[in-house]
Every structure is written in structure tokens, then in C-alpha cells.
Design a protein around this motif. Sequence first.
Motif, mmCIF file in Angstrom:
data_model
loop_
_atom_site.group_PDB
_atom_site.id
_atom_site.type_symbol
_atom_site.label_atom_id
_atom_site.label_comp_id
_atom_site.label_asym_id
_atom_site.label_seq_id
_atom_site.Cartn_x
_atom_site.Cartn_y
_atom_site.Cartn_z
ATOM 1 N N TYR A 99 53.739 26.490 -14.031
ATOM 2 C CA TYR A 99 53.226 27.519 -14.936
ATOM 3 C C TYR A 99 52.269 28.450 -14.194
ATOM 4 O O TYR A 99 52.356 29.670 -14.307
ATOM 5 C CB TYR A 99 52.512 26.858 -16.120
ATOM 6 N N VAL A 100 51.363 27.873 -13.418
ATOM 7 C CA VAL A 100 50.352 28.695 -12.743
ATOM 8 C C VAL A 100 50.946 29.419 -11.534
ATOM 9 O O VAL A 100 50.690 30.600 -11.308
ATOM 10 C CB VAL A 100 49.159 27.810 -12.320
ATOM 11 N N PRO A 103 54.608 32.886 -10.503
ATOM 12 C CA PRO A 103 54.677 34.258 -9.972
ATOM 13 C C PRO A 103 54.555 34.322 -8.447
ATOM 14 O O PRO A 103 54.993 35.300 -7.841
ATOM 15 C CB PRO A 103 53.475 34.946 -10.634
ATOM 16 N N HIS A 253 60.318 36.554 -17.362
ATOM 17 C CA HIS A 253 59.237 37.534 -17.492
ATOM 18 C C HIS A 253 59.275 38.216 -18.846
ATOM 19 O O HIS A 253 58.254 38.539 -19.416
ATOM 20 C CB HIS A 253 59.351 38.584 -16.387
ATOM 21 N N MET B 1 51.684 44.552 -20.582
ATOM 22 C CA MET B 1 51.851 44.000 -19.232
ATOM 23 C C MET B 1 53.316 44.049 -18.817
ATOM 24 O O MET B 1 54.180 43.573 -19.542
ATOM 25 C CB MET B 1 51.351 42.559 -19.213
ATOM 26 N N ARG B 2 53.596 44.617 -17.688
ATOM 27 C CA ARG B 2 54.975 44.685 -17.225
ATOM 28 C C ARG B 2 55.319 43.466 -16.385
ATOM 29 O O ARG B 2 54.447 42.781 -15.863
ATOM 30 C CB ARG B 2 55.191 45.960 -16.413
ATOM 31 N N ALA B 3 56.619 43.238 -16.257
ATOM 32 C CA ALA B 3 57.070 42.029 -15.574
ATOM 33 C C ALA B 3 56.552 41.969 -14.140
ATOM 34 O O ALA B 3 56.230 40.909 -13.632
ATOM 35 C CB ALA B 3 58.595 41.971 -15.580
ATOM 36 N N ASP B 6 53.255 40.179 -13.320
ATOM 37 C CA ASP B 6 53.119 38.750 -13.525
ATOM 38 C C ASP B 6 52.560 38.100 -12.259
ATOM 39 O O ASP B 6 53.236 38.000 -11.244
ATOM 40 C CB ASP B 6 54.499 38.165 -13.855
ATOM 41 N N THR B 7 51.308 37.719 -12.308
ATOM 42 C CA THR B 7 50.680 37.105 -11.142
ATOM 43 C C THR B 7 50.061 35.776 -11.539
ATOM 44 O O THR B 7 50.029 35.421 -12.715
ATOM 45 C CB THR B 7 49.561 38.001 -10.587
ATOM 46 N N VAL B 8 49.578 35.061 -10.539
ATOM 47 C CA VAL B 8 48.956 33.768 -10.804
ATOM 48 C C VAL B 8 47.758 33.950 -11.733
ATOM 49 O O VAL B 8 47.563 33.199 -12.680
ATOM 50 C CB VAL B 8 48.536 33.110 -9.483
ATOM 51 N N ARG B 11 48.776 34.530 -15.295
ATOM 52 C CA ARG B 11 49.198 33.280 -15.938
ATOM 53 C C ARG B 11 47.996 32.507 -16.467
ATOM 54 O O ARG B 11 48.010 31.954 -17.556
ATOM 55 C CB ARG B 11 49.962 32.400 -14.941
ATOM 56 N N ILE B 12 46.944 32.466 -15.660
ATOM 57 C CA ILE B 12 45.752 31.739 -16.082
ATOM 58 C C ILE B 12 45.127 32.424 -17.290
ATOM 59 O O ILE B 12 44.688 31.766 -18.240
ATOM 60 C CB ILE B 12 44.756 31.632 -14.910
ATOM 61 N N ILE B 14 46.749 34.183 -19.561
ATOM 62 C CA ILE B 14 47.579 33.894 -20.732
ATOM 63 C C ILE B 14 47.235 32.518 -21.285
ATOM 64 O O ILE B 14 47.072 32.340 -22.490
ATOM 65 C CB ILE B 14 49.075 33.964 -20.353
ATOM 66 N N ALA B 15 47.115 31.544 -20.387
ATOM 67 C CA ALA B 15 46.795 30.197 -20.839
ATOM 68 C C ALA B 15 45.452 30.178 -21.556
ATOM 69 O O ALA B 15 45.282 29.506 -22.573
ATOM 70 C CB ALA B 15 46.771 29.243 -19.650
ATOM 71 N N GLU B 18 45.957 31.618 -24.948
ATOM 72 C CA GLU B 18 46.786 30.805 -25.843
ATOM 73 C C GLU B 18 46.071 29.564 -26.342
ATOM 74 O O GLU B 18 46.239 29.157 -27.481
ATOM 75 C CB GLU B 18 48.060 30.376 -25.111
ATOM 76 N N LEU B 19 45.318 28.944 -25.463
ATOM 77 C CA LEU B 19 44.734 27.648 -25.803
ATOM 78 C C LEU B 19 43.371 27.846 -26.461
ATOM 79 O O LEU B 19 42.556 28.629 -25.995
ATOM 80 C CB LEU B 19 44.576 26.791 -24.546
#
Lengths: 260, 62
Positions: A99-100, A103, A253, B1-3, B6-8, B11-12, B14-15, B18-19
Motif C-alpha cells: 500500500y505504501v 507508487p 490509480h 489528484m491525478r494518477a 500517486d506517490t509514497v 499514499r500515506i 490517503i491512509a 481514511e483512518l
Amino acid sequence: MIVDYLQRGILAGVVAGLAYGMYMAFVANPLSEYLHDTQHEHGHDEHGHDDHGHGHGHGEHVHEHAEHAVSETTTALVSIGSGALWAIFLGGLFALALYVLEPALPGPDGIKTYVLAGAGFISVSVTPWLVLPPAAPGAEQLYSIESRLAIYVALIALGAVVSAASIAAYRRTATRHPAIGVAAGAVPIAAMLAVVPSITPTVVTHPELSSALVSAYRALAVLSQAAIWVLLAGTFNWLQRRADPATAVDGSHETLTTKQ
Amino acid sequence: MRATNDTVSSRIEIARAELTPIQFATGLLFAAAIAFVLVFLQEPLAHDAMHNFRHAAGITCH
């Protein structure tokens, strides 16, 4: 999204765990017990069944003949369960890492999982084994448990660094040609495989087993652990495709952006 | 946000979005519990029972 990943990872772990549990039940358990028993049959008196070493004069050697606290049946059952749980544990870690790091991983979506699985295999298994190879029952260890654990943890970190270096090298050079990228990515791993065993002492010996038997035992350990990682990545891919057939071709994506 | 973004770190983020803090705390607590169980597994009885697995998997702590 992270919850979806974790769910798939755990499910993939269950699939790999079932397979590895079967392997434990039908291959590893009988083999370990056989190796254990053969060495006990022509075992010498100085190999007492206790933890206090043996009369070889090498005080620092830790000897492995002390597993009679529980019955063989218990050992067999708990070993099967541990094998299954081990794969589930790896599956969960794999999903969180994916998940992390997704990308940052090279390749299309179906390949990224295998890249990460390969990095996991190199970090968790291969690198520690370069110094502390899988030991068959009856192995003699040069170091104590505490120092071996410390070495193990340090080597996992080294493996992670080498995997990252390999992926970085691939990403930097693959723009010219994928083959150049693969070659560049292989350099850090090959260097580690060549250097680490040559600068470290042999810490595990099997005085009572033939070297062919030990090699076979080690090959089984390597192949079975590699199989866990392949199963994890493959099952994860399958679950992801099943959950989201539309994005399976060109990446997740889109899912990511629509869920925002 | 465009595809392509999408970076590390995204992702963090988003998490994090979400959480809920409680979910995050639950996860951390669970991880701590697992770590504790792993320490407990060093006990001779549990350790011996896993004997075949530890050898077959090439896990060093034996």
C-alpha cells in the motif's frame, strides 16, 4: 483503501499459509523428525539431552539436542500452525508495504506485487541466510541466540537497503532500455550475494550429517520460502483483479482517484 | 489528484484521511500485542513445539 489492501494481503496469506501448512505436514515435519532421530540413534553419550552444551571443549558452541519439553505430535501440529500463521503474518506485512510503496515500485500493476515479493524474500530470507543459513536439526551454532537474533535483524535491514538500491538502479537506467535496467538492478544483489558470505565466518555446522543432506535441507527451505512469496503476490493480484476488473489492465490509480 | 501524482507520501496521506484516530490506535495496539506474543514465543515450551517449523523455515532464533 489501506483496509482493502490489508484484507487482500491477509487472504493471500491464508492461501499461502494453507499451502505452507501442507508442506510442513507432509514434507518438513517427517524430514525434521527423521533427521532428528537418525542423529539420536548414533548419538554419543556426551550429547546429553539438556541445554548445557556438550563435552567438546568449545564452550561457546550451542548444541541443538534439546526439544523434549513437548511430544512429537504437539511439535508436528504446532509447527503446521506456525507455518500457516507465518504466511498470514507475511501476507499482512506485504499488503501494508505494498500500500505504501506501490507508487515507488517499477513495472505495471501485475508485476509490482512480484517486485515487492522479491524484495521481501531477499530481505526476510536470503540476506539473513547468507550469514545464518537454514540449520537442519542437530546443527552446531557458533554464536549464542542473542547475538544471532541481533545479526538476523541487522541483515534484514541490509537486505531492505540492497533491495531498495536495486530498484533505484533499475528505475534510473530502465528509461534507456528495460534490459539495461534489469542488469543494473541485479548489480547490488549480486554484489551482496558475493561479498557477504565471503567476509563472514561459517556459523552453522552439521557435524553428524552429510553435506548433501544439509544442502538438500537448505534448498527445501529456500524454495519453500520463495514459494510463499510467489503465492502471496499471485493471490494478491488475483484478488485485486477480482475486486476491480475494470482497473486491472491499466492500474489501480483510477480507483484511487475516484475514491478520494 | 491525478494518477501521475500517486506517490509514497500521497499514499500515506490517503491512509491518514481514511483512518480515524481510533482505528489507527487499534492497529498500533494490535501490532504491540503481536510483538508481545512474539517475545512470549521464546518460552521453552512454545519454542520447542515450533521446532520443526523453525528449522524448515530457516528462522534463526533456535
